[in-house]
Design an enzyme around this catalytic site. Structure first.
Site, short mmCIF file in Angstrom:
data_model
loop_
_atom_site.label_atom_id
_atom_site.label_comp_id
_atom_site.label_asym_id
_atom_site.label_seq_id
_atom_site.Cartn_x
_atom_site.Cartn_y
_atom_site.Cartn_z
N ASN A 73 5.67 -1.08 5.60
CA ASN A 73 5.31 -0.36 4.38
C ASN A 73 6.60 0.21 3.80
O ASN A 73 7.14 1.18 4.30
CB ASN A 73 4.32 0.76 4.76
CG ASN A 73 3.91 1.61 3.58
OD1 ASN A 73 4.38 1.40 2.46
ND2 ASN A 73 3.04 2.56 3.83
N ARG A 86 2.37 -3.89 3.28
CA ARG A 86 1.57 -3.13 2.34
C ARG A 86 2.18 -3.32 0.96
O ARG A 86 3.38 -3.07 0.77
CB ARG A 86 1.59 -1.65 2.70
CG ARG A 86 0.86 -0.84 1.67
CD ARG A 86 1.01 0.63 1.94
NE ARG A 86 0.25 1.39 0.97
CZ ARG A 86 0.62 2.57 0.50
NH1 ARG A 86 1.73 3.12 0.93
NH2 ARG A 86 -0.12 3.20 -0.38
N HIS A 97 -5.14 3.31 -2.44
CA HIS A 97 -5.63 3.72 -1.11
C HIS A 97 -6.78 2.84 -0.64
O HIS A 97 -7.59 3.25 0.21
CB HIS A 97 -6.14 5.18 -1.09
CG HIS A 97 -5.09 6.23 -1.25
ND1 HIS A 97 -5.33 7.42 -1.91
CD2 HIS A 97 -3.80 6.27 -0.83
CE1 HIS A 97 -4.23 8.16 -1.88
NE2 HIS A 97 -3.29 7.47 -1.24
N ARG A 99 1.62 15.50 -7.25
CA ARG A 99 1.08 14.92 -8.49
C ARG A 99 -0.04 15.80 -9.03
O ARG A 99 -0.86 16.31 -8.26
CB ARG A 99 0.52 13.52 -8.23
CG ARG A 99 1.59 12.50 -7.90
CD ARG A 99 0.99 11.12 -7.66
NE ARG A 99 1.65 10.48 -6.55
CZ ARG A 99 1.08 9.63 -5.71
NH1 ARG A 99 -0.18 9.30 -5.84
NH2 ARG A 99 1.77 9.10 -4.72
N GLU A 102 -4.29 2.66 8.40
CA GLU A 102 -3.99 1.58 7.46
C GLU A 102 -3.22 0.46 8.14
O GLU A 102 -3.42 -0.72 7.83
CB GLU A 102 -3.21 2.14 6.26
CG GLU A 102 -4.09 3.02 5.40
CD GLU A 102 -3.32 3.86 4.41
OE1 GLU A 102 -3.26 3.47 3.24
OE2 GLU A 102 -2.78 4.91 4.81
#
Ligand code: AMP
Length: 394
Positions: free
Chosen positions: A10, A87, A176, A237, A381
């Protein structure tokens, strides 16, 4: 070790998270993080069994860092590495599932970069370095957006003129997806329900946060949109703001697009509201000591999260359960409790003891007796990326 080991990579713009995953084993054979790549402080940390190590790699780029890891990966895999799973953040409308990486799929991922200028170019750095270093291994891309390609049009279209969608791909994509898929499948297993006949609300709460409505194993709505900025409050964010904020800041303060993007992506969310930190652990400690910014940040986070979950319920035929996952969702009884308290019209209520003890990697139900199911499900993940890669390569 049997030949079912996948190296999961990733890549961020200055980091590489990696794990050597054999789905037959609960623990990763090797996992770690190379960070601050491209700077004098570049370094890599890794864990193999109980042993933790780190190495300084001054000025290493992605390729140099992966080259350092190569012998480590090969020895940990015992010569049985089956492939590499990457990813990739944005697959646009082209990728509805994982894909084998070849020149054709790589050129589509490159063409999608304008939709994810912060993420896809970084993912490509890792893919290109891995192809050079492991030319004989098959490589797979697993997309954050792919799971959400089942959204109905009324959920993915913005109320904007059609040409922006048809000609420029302006629509809601969601992110996600690998996590929402993994935890909703685990929740069905843990509850003795068939994935294909179950409905879930999911709150993935990490540094980035999003909600999702999962029906019969498919995503039907999600809070993130064209980019990962839309939706709930996150670490740095803002989540949703009035779209006119951009022109307001430009007109009244003379701010440039870059300044506004930095504000909304890097200086807002929990960090902006608290004036203290983007890290929920620090905010919970500061709140205990009466810090007003931390207290407000937690209140706004939970209220907006509950509003988003209530909105997601419009996509469900019934509610089989609410799932909390991600670093905050898995570890913060306070956030779970405050969020659920805003959802009393859904008859949701927690067993406070079960809520308090279900942390640090534990999975299980935390609802009060007689109330709808609320589950904590640790996400994984890396494991899902390895499973998807193996399914494709076999
Ligand atoms: P992730 O991106 O999934 O690793 O999640 C990172 C977020 O999880 C950060 O905001 C952490 O502060 C938060 N987190 C991790 N452990 C805890 C904890 N014990 N209590 C509250 N928040 C936590």
């Amino acid at each position: 070790m049997p030949a079912r080991t996948i190296l999961v990579i990733n890549c961020g713009s200055s980091s590489i998270k990696f794990a050597l995953v054999n789905p037959a084993q609960a623990q990763f054979a090797l996992s770690g993080l190379a960070e601050r790549l491209g700077s004098p402080d570049a370094q890599v940390h890794w864990q193999q069994g109980a042993s933790k190590q780190h190495l300084a790699l001054p000025a290493a780029d992605h390729r140099a860092a992966l080259a350092q890891l190569l012998p480590l990966v090969q020895s940990a895999a015992g010569g049985q590495l089956h492939g590499i799973g990457h990813r990739v953040v944005h697959g646009g409308e082209h990728f509805t599932a994982a894909c084998r990486l070849d020149p054709a799929s790589l050129s589509v991922i490159r063409a999608t970069a304008p939709l994810a200028p912060l993420h896809n170019p970084a993912n490509l750095l890792g893919i290109e370095a891995a192809f050079k270093l492991f030319p004989d291994l098959p490589q797979v891309a697993v997309f954050d957006t792919a799971f959400h390609q089942t959204l109905p049009e009324h959920a993915y279209r913005y109320a904007l003129p059609e040409a922006l969608y048809r000609e420029h791909g302006v629509r809601r994509y969601g992110f996600h997806g690998t996590s929402h898929r993994f935890v909703s499948q685990r929740a069905a297993e843990l509850s003795g329900l068939a994935v294909a006949a179950s409905s879930w609300l999911v709150a993935h709460l990490g540094n980035g946060c999003s909600t999702c409505a999962v029906v019969n194993g498919q995503s039907r709505d999600t809070s993130m949109g064209l980019t990962p900025l839309e939706g709930v409050v996150m670490g740095t964010r803002s989540g949703d703001v009035d779209p006119n904020l951009h022109s307001h800041l430009a007109r009244t303060l003379g701010w440039s697009l870059e300044q506004i993007e930095t504000l909304l992506n890097n200086n807002s969310g929990l960090l902006g509201l608290s004036g203290l930190s983007n890290d929920m652990r620090s905010l919970e400690q500061a709140r205990e000591q009466g810090h007003p910014g931390a207290t407000l940040a937690i209140e706004v986070f939970c209220y907006r999260l509950a509003k988003s979950l209530a909105a997601m319920s419009c996509a469900l035929p019934q509610l089989d359960g609410l799932i909390f996952t991600g670093g905050i969702g898995e570890n913060s009884p306070l956030i779970r409790s405050k969020t659920v308290a805003h959802l009393r019209l859904f008859n949701l209520a927690l067993d406070q003891q079960a809520n308090a003890r279900t942390i640090a990697g534990l999975a299980g139900p935390i609802q009060a007796a007689g109330h709808p199911r609320v589950l904590v499900v640790p996400t994984n993940e890396e494991r899902q990326i390895a499973l998807d890669s193996l399914a494709l390569l076999n």
